[in-house]
Motif scaffolding. Structure first.
Motif, mmCIF file in Angstrom:
data_model
loop_
_atom_site.group_PDB
_atom_site.id
_atom_site.type_symbol
_atom_site.label_atom_id
_atom_site.label_comp_id
_atom_site.label_asym_id
_atom_site.label_seq_id
_atom_site.Cartn_x
_atom_site.Cartn_y
_atom_site.Cartn_z
ATOM 1 N N LEU A 117 -3.427 -8.154 -9.831
ATOM 2 C CA LEU A 117 -2.341 -7.082 -9.702
ATOM 3 C C LEU A 117 -2.553 -6.284 -11.175
ATOM 4 C CD1 LEU A 117 0.328 -9.200 -8.061
ATOM 5 C CD2 LEU A 117 -0.913 -7.243 -7.039
ATOM 6 N N MET A 120 -5.459 -3.702 -10.891
ATOM 7 C CA MET A 120 -5.154 -2.619 -10.074
ATOM 8 C C MET A 120 -3.886 -1.907 -10.585
ATOM 9 S SD MET A 120 -4.980 -4.872 -6.560
ATOM 10 C CE MET A 120 -4.948 -3.623 -5.199
ATOM 11 N N CYS A 243 0.762 4.991 -6.126
ATOM 12 C CA CYS A 243 1.069 3.748 -6.708
ATOM 13 C C CYS A 243 2.062 2.747 -5.816
ATOM 14 C CB CYS A 243 1.635 3.840 -7.903
ATOM 15 S SG CYS A 243 0.837 4.899 -9.314
ATOM 16 N N HIS A 246 0.599 -0.505 -4.204
ATOM 17 C CA HIS A 246 0.406 -1.582 -5.427
ATOM 18 C C HIS A 246 1.927 -2.008 -5.853
ATOM 19 C CE1 HIS A 246 -0.326 -2.802 -9.700
ATOM 20 N NE2 HIS A 246 -0.898 -3.538 -9.063
#
Length: 340
Positions: A117, A120, A243, A246
């Motif tokens: 995470l 990313m 985004c 994510h």
């Protein structure tokens, strides 16, 4: 003397209690958890298959997504099958070595997911703040190094856990008040001082979770600063839209963990089965939600899934049509013979 030697060894088996207090709901829970598990496995395998076969998706963002799906598959397969065995088959026993292996895998891959995470978040930062240098910065070599680093960090931090537990005396206690072999649930069974194990677990949680979350927040502060410098509202919306998936993955990963931690420490009057259900949600929710969110929000993946199922439907329709025609020809031939 024999009793003293006995207390220095792990029991041959542990007994996973499951979700005490909800035994009357086991069949309903088993059905729900089975559906979640099957959906998670199919969703993540589908995501991996699509990214693997579609060369237009061979970009840094999708390489990280492949790693995330692989981690989610390990996470849901490390705990859910045994939990379903408890719910469906009343199979509570687990060998101590299998228990320690499960513990190592689930904690290691939670740490890997946290690292992915963060990676990313860095990917989104480069894509928005340095779009012209995106492919030159996030090369395949760098992505591979990030993957290896995430794996190595998790293994290095979690490898001591089984050995720290094996050094503890367990006396005759072997009932784990949980549905899987969570570190502290196992450590609490030891009839010795467990201060070092407690400190080690807390340090790892704050060192990994705290640092990773701090860097993710820093990435998004820089991203937001770059986004609000854009001239048009449409450009801002498009940048933030990249985004969204994510951010959903971060919330899905962090919110159950934070909620479980807060309830565990401050919810003294909260029933034990609620703690265990939260812990299971924490392990099962990210593998379920991540492929759905990325599939829904990413146009290329969404298009590929639609075309895959459309092709499958066309092939099935053609096969059915050919079979019907063959049956019709065979029936006509048979009727002709009967007429003669």
């Amino acid at each position: 003397m024999s009793q003293q030697n006995y207390t220095q060894l792990l029991p041959i088996q542990f007994f996973l209690l499951g979700i005490p207090g909800l035994e009357h709901l086991y069949l309903y829970l088993a059905f729900v958890f089975t559906m979640v598990y099957v959906t998670s496995v199919i969703g993540n395998f589908t995501l991996l298959f699509i990214i693997r076969t579609d060369r237009s998706l061979h970009e840094p963002m999708y390489f990280f997504l492949c790693m995330l799906s692989s981690i989610d598959l390990v996470l849901c397969n490390s705990t859910t099958p045994k939990m379903l065995g408890i719910l469906w088959l009343n199979s509570h026993e687990i060998y101590s070595e299998a228990c320690l292996t499960q513990m190592f895998f689930l904690h290691s891959f939670v740490i890997m997911e946290s690292a992915l995470l963060l990676a990313m978040a860095f990917d989104r930062y480069v894509a928005i703040c340095n779009p012209l240098r995106y492919t030159s910065i996030l090369t395949k070599c760098l992505i591979a190094h990030i993957g290896v680093l995430a794996f190595s960090r998790a293994v290095a931090l979690m490898l001591p856990l089984p050995f720290l537990i094996k050094r503890l005396p367990f006396c005759s206690a072997n009932v784990i008040h949980h549905s899987y072999c969570e570190h502290m649930a196992v450590v609490k069974l030891a009839c010795a001082d467990i201060t070092f194990n407690n400190i080690y677990g807390i340090v790892v949680v704050f060192f990994i979770g705290g640092l990773d979350m701090a860097f993710i927040i820093c990435s998004y502060v820089l991203i937001l600063r770059a986004v609000f410098r854009l001239a048009s509202t449409e450009a801002r919306t498009k940048a933030l839209g990249t985004c969204a998936s994510h951010i959903c993955a971060i919330l899905t990963f962090c919110v159950p963990a934070i909620l479980s931690s807060v309830v565990h420490r401050f919810g003294k009057n909260v029933p034990n089965h609620f703690h265990i259900l939260l812990a299971n949600v924490y392990m099962m929710l990210p593998p379920l939600i991540n492929p759905i969110v990325y599939g829904a929000k990413t146009k290329q993946i969404r298009t590929r899934v639609k075309s895959f199922f459309s092709l499958h439907f066309i092939i099935s329709t053609n096969i059915s049509s050919d079979a019907a025609k063959a049956d019709s020809v065979q029936q006509s031939h048979w009727n002709g013979r009967q007429h003669r």
